[in-house]
Scaffold this active site. Structure first.
Site, mmCIF file in Angstrom:
data_model
loop_
_atom_site.group_PDB
_atom_site.id
_atom_site.type_symbol
_atom_site.label_atom_id
_atom_site.label_comp_id
_atom_site.label_asym_id
_atom_site.label_seq_id
_atom_site.Cartn_x
_atom_site.Cartn_y
_atom_site.Cartn_z
ATOM 1 N N SER A 197 -37.786 13.431 -16.984
ATOM 2 C CA SER A 197 -37.203 13.582 -15.642
ATOM 3 C C SER A 197 -36.951 15.063 -15.334
ATOM 4 O O SER A 197 -37.150 15.524 -14.216
ATOM 5 C CB SER A 197 -35.904 12.798 -15.548
ATOM 6 O OG SER A 197 -34.929 13.361 -16.385
ATOM 7 N N ARG A 201 -38.914 16.384 -12.140
ATOM 8 C CA ARG A 201 -38.096 16.714 -10.970
ATOM 9 C C ARG A 201 -38.467 18.092 -10.430
ATOM 10 O O ARG A 201 -38.750 18.258 -9.242
ATOM 11 C CB ARG A 201 -36.618 16.678 -11.332
ATOM 12 C CG ARG A 201 -35.724 17.040 -10.156
ATOM 13 C CD ARG A 201 -34.268 17.096 -10.542
ATOM 14 N NE ARG A 201 -33.799 15.850 -11.117
ATOM 15 C CZ ARG A 201 -33.561 15.677 -12.409
ATOM 16 N NH1 ARG A 201 -33.732 16.688 -13.235
ATOM 17 N NH2 ARG A 201 -33.149 14.528 -12.867
ATOM 18 N N ASN A 205 -40.644 18.680 -6.905
ATOM 19 C CA ASN A 205 -40.074 19.416 -5.780
ATOM 20 C C ASN A 205 -40.950 20.589 -5.376
ATOM 21 O O ASN A 205 -41.236 20.808 -4.203
ATOM 22 C CB ASN A 205 -38.677 19.918 -6.136
ATOM 23 C CG ASN A 205 -37.615 18.904 -5.790
ATOM 24 O OD1 ASN A 205 -37.216 18.787 -4.646
ATOM 25 N ND2 ASN A 205 -37.192 18.145 -6.794
#
Lengths: 260, 156
Positions: A197, A201, A205
Protein backbone atom coordinates in the site's frame (compact mmCIF):
# COMPACT_ATOMS: atom_id res chain seq x y z
CA UNK A 1 -11.45 12.09 -35.11
CA UNK A 2 -10.04 8.61 -34.80
CA UNK A 3 -6.74 9.79 -36.21
CA UNK A 4 -6.58 12.58 -33.62
CA UNK A 5 -7.45 10.11 -30.86
CA UNK A 6 -4.74 7.84 -32.01
CA UNK A 7 -2.33 10.74 -31.97
CA UNK A 8 -3.17 11.73 -28.43
CA UNK A 9 -3.00 8.12 -27.33
CA UNK A 10 0.39 7.85 -28.92
CA UNK A 11 1.42 11.14 -27.36
CA UNK A 12 0.45 9.96 -23.87
CA UNK A 13 1.99 6.55 -24.36
CA UNK A 14 5.17 8.15 -25.61
CA UNK A 15 5.34 10.36 -22.53
CA UNK A 16 4.74 7.44 -20.20
CA UNK A 17 7.60 5.45 -21.64
CA UNK A 18 10.84 5.48 -19.71
CA UNK A 19 14.26 6.03 -21.15
CA UNK A 20 15.65 2.51 -20.86
CA UNK A 21 18.75 0.46 -21.44
CA UNK A 22 19.01 -3.30 -21.06
CA UNK A 23 16.66 -6.19 -21.61
CA UNK A 24 14.11 -8.09 -19.57
CA UNK A 25 14.65 -7.82 -15.82
CA UNK A 26 17.97 -6.09 -16.35
CA UNK A 27 16.28 -3.07 -17.85
CA UNK A 28 17.38 0.21 -16.30
CA UNK A 29 15.13 3.27 -16.31
CA UNK A 30 17.79 5.88 -16.85
CA UNK A 31 15.39 8.81 -16.36
CA UNK A 32 14.04 7.50 -13.06
CA UNK A 33 17.50 6.64 -11.76
CA UNK A 34 19.06 9.85 -13.01
CA UNK A 35 16.45 12.23 -11.70
CA UNK A 36 16.03 10.50 -8.35
CA UNK A 37 19.77 10.38 -7.70
CA UNK A 38 20.16 13.97 -8.92
CA UNK A 39 17.37 15.16 -6.58
CA UNK A 40 18.79 13.08 -3.74
CA UNK A 41 22.13 14.77 -4.25
CA UNK A 42 20.47 18.20 -4.24
CA UNK A 43 18.77 17.35 -0.95
CA UNK A 44 21.94 16.01 0.64
CA UNK A 45 24.10 18.82 -0.75
CA UNK A 46 21.88 21.57 0.65
CA UNK A 47 21.32 19.89 4.01
CA UNK A 48 24.95 18.84 4.35
CA UNK A 49 26.23 22.34 3.57
CA UNK A 50 23.97 23.65 6.33
CA UNK A 51 25.00 20.86 8.70
CA UNK A 52 28.69 21.68 8.24
CA UNK A 53 28.18 25.33 9.13
CA UNK A 54 25.36 24.85 11.63
CA UNK A 55 25.59 27.49 14.31
CA UNK A 56 23.84 27.53 17.66
CA UNK A 57 23.68 31.31 17.47
CA UNK A 58 21.51 33.32 15.12
CA UNK A 59 20.92 31.07 12.08
CA UNK A 60 21.10 32.27 8.51
CA UNK A 61 18.13 32.13 6.18
CA UNK A 62 19.09 28.82 4.59
CA UNK A 63 19.83 27.30 7.98
CA UNK A 64 16.46 28.52 9.26
CA UNK A 65 14.69 26.92 6.31
CA UNK A 66 16.56 23.64 6.76
CA UNK A 67 15.97 23.68 10.51
CA UNK A 68 12.27 24.25 9.86
CA UNK A 69 12.14 21.00 7.87
CA UNK A 70 14.32 19.13 10.36
CA UNK A 71 12.22 20.26 13.32
CA UNK A 72 9.03 19.38 11.48
CA UNK A 73 10.33 15.86 10.86
CA UNK A 74 11.71 15.61 14.39
CA UNK A 75 8.34 16.60 15.88
CA UNK A 76 6.55 14.08 13.68
CA UNK A 77 8.95 11.35 14.80
CA UNK A 78 8.75 12.29 18.48
CA UNK A 79 4.96 12.40 18.47
CA UNK A 80 4.77 8.86 17.09
CA UNK A 81 7.90 7.00 18.10
CA UNK A 82 8.87 6.98 21.76
CA UNK A 83 11.88 4.70 21.82
CA UNK A 84 15.43 5.65 21.05
CA UNK A 85 16.62 4.80 17.58
CA UNK A 86 19.17 6.99 15.82
CA UNK A 87 18.00 5.78 12.41
CA UNK A 88 14.34 6.69 12.35
CA UNK A 89 14.56 10.49 12.31
CA UNK A 90 17.21 10.73 9.55
CA UNK A 91 15.32 8.06 7.63
CA UNK A 92 12.11 10.05 7.93
CA UNK A 93 13.91 13.23 6.85
CA UNK A 94 15.42 11.53 3.83
CA UNK A 95 12.10 9.98 2.84
CA UNK A 96 10.20 13.24 3.27
CA UNK A 97 12.53 15.59 1.41
CA UNK A 98 13.52 13.12 -1.27
CA UNK A 99 9.94 12.13 -2.05
CA UNK A 100 8.89 15.77 -1.92
CA UNK A 101 11.54 16.76 -4.48
CA UNK A 102 10.74 13.81 -6.72
CA UNK A 103 7.00 14.58 -6.55
CA UNK A 104 7.78 18.21 -7.32
CA UNK A 105 9.11 17.12 -10.71
CA UNK A 106 5.41 16.82 -11.54
CA UNK A 107 5.35 20.61 -11.87
CA UNK A 108 7.87 20.57 -14.70
CA UNK A 109 5.72 21.00 -17.83
CA UNK A 110 5.48 17.64 -19.58
CA UNK A 111 6.99 18.71 -22.89
CA UNK A 112 9.76 21.02 -21.72
CA UNK A 113 12.40 18.39 -20.96
CA UNK A 114 11.86 16.35 -24.16
CA UNK A 115 11.86 19.59 -26.16
CA UNK A 116 15.08 20.77 -24.50
CA UNK A 117 16.77 17.43 -25.12
CA UNK A 118 15.55 17.35 -28.72
CA UNK A 119 16.71 20.92 -29.35
CA UNK A 120 20.07 20.59 -27.68
CA UNK A 121 20.73 17.06 -28.93
CA UNK A 122 19.42 17.80 -32.41
CA UNK A 123 17.07 14.81 -32.51
CA UNK A 124 13.35 14.38 -33.21
CA UNK A 125 11.05 14.77 -30.20
CA UNK A 126 9.45 11.45 -31.09
CA UNK A 127 12.78 9.78 -30.39
CA UNK A 128 13.17 11.37 -26.96
CA UNK A 129 11.91 9.34 -24.02
CA UNK A 130 11.88 11.17 -20.74
CA UNK A 131 9.68 10.51 -17.70
CA UNK A 132 11.02 12.98 -15.15
CA UNK A 133 8.83 12.11 -12.13
CA UNK A 134 10.65 9.24 -10.38
CA UNK A 135 7.77 8.59 -7.98
CA UNK A 136 5.48 7.94 -10.95
CA UNK A 137 7.66 4.89 -11.61
CA UNK A 138 6.68 1.85 -9.50
CA UNK A 139 10.34 0.83 -9.33
CA UNK A 140 11.04 3.95 -7.33
CA UNK A 141 8.14 3.68 -4.91
CA UNK A 142 8.63 -0.06 -4.41
CA UNK A 143 12.31 0.53 -3.72
CA UNK A 144 11.40 2.95 -0.96
CA UNK A 145 8.64 0.71 0.42
CA UNK A 146 10.84 -2.39 0.36
CA UNK A 147 13.61 -0.48 2.10
CA UNK A 148 11.17 0.49 4.82
CA UNK A 149 9.77 -3.05 4.96
CA UNK A 150 13.24 -4.57 5.41
CA UNK A 151 13.93 -2.14 8.24
CA UNK A 152 10.57 -2.98 9.82
CA UNK A 153 11.33 -6.70 9.82
CA UNK A 154 14.91 -6.09 10.95
CA UNK A 155 13.86 -4.00 13.95
CA UNK A 156 10.97 -6.35 14.80
CA UNK A 157 13.46 -9.23 15.06
CA UNK A 158 16.07 -7.08 16.79
CA UNK A 159 13.66 -5.80 19.45
CA UNK A 160 11.47 -8.87 20.02
CA UNK A 161 13.86 -11.59 18.91
CA UNK A 162 13.15 -13.96 16.07
CA UNK A 163 10.86 -16.03 18.33
CA UNK A 164 8.93 -12.99 19.50
CA UNK A 165 8.48 -11.79 15.94
CA UNK A 166 7.25 -15.19 14.77
CA UNK A 167 5.00 -15.53 17.82
CA UNK A 168 3.35 -12.22 16.95
CA UNK A 169 2.60 -13.57 13.52
CA UNK A 170 0.49 -16.49 14.72
CA UNK A 171 -0.86 -15.49 18.16
CA UNK A 172 -2.68 -12.40 16.92
CA UNK A 173 -5.45 -11.44 16.80
CA UNK A 174 -6.98 -14.71 18.21
CA UNK A 175 -4.77 -16.14 20.90
CA UNK A 176 -5.85 -19.78 20.81
CA UNK A 177 -3.87 -22.64 19.30
CA UNK A 178 -6.70 -23.68 17.00
CA UNK A 179 -6.64 -20.27 15.38
CA UNK A 180 -2.90 -20.15 14.75
CA UNK A 181 -3.08 -20.91 10.99
CA UNK A 182 -5.79 -18.30 10.45
CA UNK A 183 -3.80 -15.80 12.52
CA UNK A 184 -0.75 -16.48 10.46
CA UNK A 185 -2.59 -15.83 7.20
CA UNK A 186 -4.12 -12.61 8.56
CA UNK A 187 -0.82 -11.36 9.94
CA UNK A 188 1.04 -12.14 6.75
CA UNK A 189 -1.55 -10.14 4.81
CA UNK A 190 -1.16 -7.26 7.28
CA UNK A 191 2.60 -7.43 7.06
CA UNK A 192 2.78 -7.56 3.29
CA UNK A 193 -0.03 -5.09 2.70
CA UNK A 194 2.04 -2.39 4.34
CA UNK A 195 4.84 -2.05 1.79
CA UNK A 196 2.41 -2.77 -1.02
CA UNK A 197 0.00 0.00 0.00
CA UNK A 198 2.90 2.33 0.79
CA UNK A 199 4.38 1.93 -2.67
CA UNK A 200 1.13 1.86 -4.62
CA UNK A 201 -0.36 4.90 -2.88
CA UNK A 202 2.55 7.12 -3.82
CA UNK A 203 2.88 5.64 -7.29
CA UNK A 204 -0.87 5.88 -7.97
CA UNK A 205 -1.15 9.50 -6.92
CA UNK A 206 1.82 10.69 -8.93
CA UNK A 207 1.16 8.49 -11.93
CA UNK A 208 -2.43 9.73 -12.06
CA UNK A 209 -1.26 13.31 -11.67
CA UNK A 210 1.18 12.84 -14.52
CA UNK A 211 -1.49 11.22 -16.65
CA UNK A 212 -3.92 14.08 -16.13
CA UNK A 213 -1.19 16.57 -17.06
CA UNK A 214 -0.67 14.63 -20.28
CA UNK A 215 -4.41 14.52 -20.96
CA UNK A 216 -4.66 18.25 -20.40
CA UNK A 217 -1.74 18.74 -22.76
CA UNK A 218 -3.80 17.18 -25.56
CA UNK A 219 -6.84 19.48 -25.37
CA UNK A 220 -5.38 22.35 -27.38
CA UNK A 221 -5.52 26.04 -26.61
CA UNK A 222 -7.48 25.83 -23.36
CA UNK A 223 -4.84 23.68 -21.73
CA UNK A 224 -3.05 26.63 -20.11
CA UNK A 225 -5.65 27.62 -17.46
CA UNK A 226 -6.45 23.96 -16.90
CA UNK A 227 -2.77 23.16 -16.46
CA UNK A 228 -2.56 25.98 -13.98
CA UNK A 229 -5.50 24.64 -11.98
CA UNK A 230 -4.12 21.10 -11.96
CA UNK A 231 -0.65 22.34 -10.96
CA UNK A 232 -2.21 24.42 -8.17
CA UNK A 233 -4.03 21.31 -6.99
CA UNK A 234 -0.66 19.59 -6.85
CA UNK A 235 0.43 22.14 -4.28
CA UNK A 236 -1.68 19.94 -2.04
CA UNK A 237 -0.92 16.49 -3.50
CA UNK A 238 2.87 16.75 -3.65
CA UNK A 239 3.65 17.65 -0.01
CA UNK A 240 0.73 15.57 1.26
CA UNK A 241 1.97 12.38 -0.41
CA UNK A 242 5.51 13.04 0.83
CA UNK A 243 4.17 13.61 4.33
CA UNK A 244 1.98 10.48 4.26
CA UNK A 245 4.92 8.39 3.10
CA UNK A 246 7.11 9.77 5.88
CA UNK A 247 4.40 9.36 8.55
CA UNK A 248 3.68 5.76 7.56
CA UNK A 249 7.41 5.01 7.56
CA UNK A 250 7.61 6.29 11.14
CA UNK A 251 4.44 4.44 12.18
CA UNK A 252 5.58 1.11 10.72
CA UNK A 253 8.97 1.39 12.36
CA UNK A 254 7.50 2.36 15.72
CA UNK A 255 5.11 -0.60 15.48
CA UNK A 256 8.17 -2.78 14.92
CA UNK A 257 9.57 -1.51 18.25
CA UNK A 258 6.40 -2.19 20.24
CA UNK A 259 5.96 -5.34 22.22
CA UNK A 260 2.52 -6.82 22.35
CA UNK B 1 3.91 -1.88 -14.12
CA UNK B 2 7.24 -3.12 -15.29
CA UNK B 3 9.33 -3.94 -12.29
CA UNK B 4 12.96 -4.33 -13.22
CA UNK B 5 16.54 -3.70 -12.15
CA UNK B 6 15.74 -0.01 -11.62
CA UNK B 7 14.24 -1.09 -8.31
CA UNK B 8 17.60 -2.48 -7.16
CA UNK B 9 19.35 0.71 -8.23
CA UNK B 10 16.87 2.86 -6.35
CA UNK B 11 17.11 0.61 -3.30
CA UNK B 12 20.88 1.08 -3.25
CA UNK B 13 20.48 4.85 -3.74
CA UNK B 14 17.94 4.92 -0.92
CA UNK B 15 20.25 3.05 1.47
CA UNK B 16 23.22 5.28 0.59
CA UNK B 17 21.20 8.47 1.02
CA UNK B 18 19.77 7.37 4.37
CA UNK B 19 23.19 6.36 5.68
CA UNK B 20 24.72 9.64 4.52
CA UNK B 21 21.86 11.58 6.10
CA UNK B 22 22.21 9.62 9.35
CA UNK B 23 25.98 10.14 9.54
CA UNK B 24 26.58 13.64 8.21
CA UNK B 25 23.33 15.60 7.99
CA UNK B 26 20.99 14.84 10.85
CA UNK B 27 23.32 14.88 13.91
CA UNK B 28 24.93 18.33 13.43
CA UNK B 29 21.66 20.04 12.54
CA UNK B 30 19.66 18.54 15.39
CA UNK B 31 22.56 19.24 17.78
CA UNK B 32 22.59 22.89 16.72
CA UNK B 33 18.83 23.11 17.13
CA UNK B 34 18.85 21.52 20.55
CA UNK B 35 21.78 23.65 21.73
CA UNK B 36 19.97 26.79 20.61
CA UNK B 37 16.79 25.62 22.32
CA UNK B 38 18.78 25.19 25.53
CA UNK B 39 20.26 28.67 25.14
CA UNK B 40 16.83 30.18 24.54
CA UNK B 41 15.37 28.30 27.50
CA UNK B 42 18.21 29.58 29.70
CA UNK B 43 17.66 33.10 28.43
CA UNK B 44 13.96 32.94 29.15
CA UNK B 45 14.57 31.55 32.63
CA UNK B 46 17.13 34.30 33.27
CA UNK B 47 14.71 36.97 32.12
CA UNK B 48 12.02 35.46 34.36
CA UNK B 49 14.42 35.55 37.26
CA UNK B 50 15.39 39.12 36.43
CA UNK B 51 11.74 40.14 36.31
CA UNK B 52 11.17 38.52 39.71
CA UNK B 53 14.28 40.23 41.08
CA UNK B 54 13.05 43.54 39.74
CA UNK B 55 9.69 43.02 41.41
CA UNK B 56 11.38 42.18 44.71
CA UNK B 57 13.67 45.18 44.42
CA UNK B 58 10.72 47.43 43.72
CA UNK B 59 8.88 46.05 46.75
CA UNK B 60 11.98 46.59 48.86
CA UNK B 61 12.41 50.10 47.53
CA UNK B 62 8.79 50.92 48.30
CA UNK B 63 9.13 49.55 51.81
CA UNK B 64 12.33 51.49 52.35
CA UNK B 65 10.72 54.65 51.04
CA UNK B 66 7.82 54.19 53.42
CA UNK B 67 10.20 53.60 56.32
CA UNK B 68 12.22 56.63 55.33
CA UNK B 69 9.07 58.74 55.25
CA UNK B 70 8.10 57.54 58.72
CA UNK B 71 11.60 58.22 59.97
CA UNK B 72 11.65 61.66 58.41
CA UNK B 73 8.31 62.46 60.01
CA UNK B 74 9.57 61.36 63.42
CA UNK B 75 12.76 63.37 62.97
CA UNK B 76 10.75 66.45 62.06
CA UNK B 77 8.56 65.85 65.12
CA UNK B 78 11.56 65.54 67.39
CA UNK B 79 13.10 68.65 65.88
CA UNK B 80 9.91 70.60 66.46
CA UNK B 81 9.78 69.43 70.05
CA UNK B 82 13.41 70.34 70.56
CA UNK B 83 12.84 73.74 69.02
CA UNK B 84 9.89 74.41 71.31
CA UNK B 85 11.95 73.28 74.27
CA UNK B 86 14.88 75.47 73.29
CA UNK B 87 12.61 78.47 72.74
CA UNK B 88 11.00 77.88 76.10
CA UNK B 89 14.31 77.45 77.85
CA UNK B 90 15.76 80.51 76.23
CA UNK B 91 12.72 82.55 77.08
CA UNK B 92 12.98 81.40 80.72
CA UNK B 93 16.65 82.23 80.89
CA UNK B 94 16.07 85.62 79.34
CA UNK B 95 13.36 86.33 81.90
CA UNK B 96 15.66 85.36 84.74
CA UNK B 97 18.47 87.48 83.28
CA UNK B 98 16.12 90.39 82.88
CA UNK B 99 14.99 90.12 86.47
CA UNK B 100 18.58 89.80 87.63
CA UNK B 101 19.62 92.86 85.65
CA UNK B 102 16.61 94.76 86.90
CA UNK B 103 17.32 93.76 90.48
CA UNK B 104 20.96 94.72 90.28
CA UNK B 105 19.94 98.00 88.66
CA UNK B 106 17.52 98.72 91.41
CA UNK B 107 20.12 97.85 94.02
CA UNK B 108 22.65 100.11 92.43
CA UNK B 109 20.17 102.94 92.18
CA UNK B 110 19.28 102.44 95.83
CA UNK B 111 22.91 102.54 96.90
CA UNK B 112 23.53 105.63 94.83
CA UNK B 113 20.48 107.31 96.23
CA UNK B 114 21.52 106.49 99.78
CA UNK B 115 24.99 107.80 99.14
CA UNK B 116 23.58 111.04 97.61
CA UNK B 117 21.15 111.33 100.47
CA UNK B 118 23.97 110.96 102.90
CA UNK B 119 26.01 113.53 101.08
CA UNK B 120 23.08 115.89 100.82
CA UNK B 121 22.41 115.47 104.43
CA UNK B 122 25.94 116.31 105.29
CA UNK B 123 25.89 119.31 103.01
CA UNK B 124 22.49 120.47 104.31
CA UNK B 125 23.93 120.44 107.80
CA UNK B 126 26.90 122.44 106.68
CA UNK B 127 24.66 124.82 104.71
CA UNK B 128 22.33 125.15 107.61
CA UNK B 129 25.16 125.90 109.87
CA UNK B 130 26.61 128.34 107.37
CA UNK B 131 23.21 129.92 106.88
CA UNK B 132 22.73 130.06 110.52
CA UNK B 133 26.14 131.60 110.91
CA UNK B 134 25.27 134.28 108.34
CA UNK B 135 21.97 135.02 110.04
CA UNK B 136 23.59 135.02 113.32
CA UNK B 137 26.39 137.26 112.22
CA UNK B 138 24.01 139.94 111.04
CA UNK B 139 21.49 139.82 113.87
CA UNK B 140 23.89 139.54 116.63
CA UNK B 141 24.25 142.94 118.19
CA UNK B 142 26.72 142.50 120.83
CA UNK B 143 25.04 145.04 123.02
CA UNK B 144 21.51 143.92 122.54
CA UNK B 145 22.26 140.43 122.78
CA UNK B 146 24.91 140.53 125.39
CA UNK B 147 22.51 139.34 128.00
CA UNK B 148 21.76 136.21 126.04
CA UNK B 149 25.41 135.74 125.39
CA UNK B 150 26.12 136.32 128.91
CA UNK B 151 23.54 133.83 130.01
CA UNK B 152 25.02 131.35 127.55
CA UNK B 153 28.42 131.93 128.77
CA UNK B 154 27.06 131.66 132.29
CA UNK B 155 25.40 128.40 131.55
CA UNK B 156 28.63 126.93 129.99
Amino acid sequence: MSAAELTSQEYIKHHLTNLTVGEGFWTWHLDTLGWSVFLGFIFLYIFHSVAKKATTGVPGKLQSAVELVVEFVDDSVKSTFHGSNPLIAPLALTVFVWVLLMNAMDWVPVDILPWLIATVGGVEMSDVYMKPVPTADPNMTFALAIGVFILTVYYSIKVKGLGGFMKELYTQPFNHWTMYPINFVLEMVTLLARPLSLALRLFGNLYAGELIFLLIATIGLFQLPVHFLWAAFHLLIIPLQAFIFMMLTIVYLSLAHEDH
Amino acid sequence: MNINATLLGELIAFVVFVIFCMKFVWPPIIAAIEARQAIIADGLAASDRAAKDLELAQEKATAQLKEAKVQAASIVDAAKKLEAKIVEETAGKAQVEKERILASGHAEIETERNRVKEELRAQVAVLAVAGAEKILERSIDAAAHSDILDKLVAEL
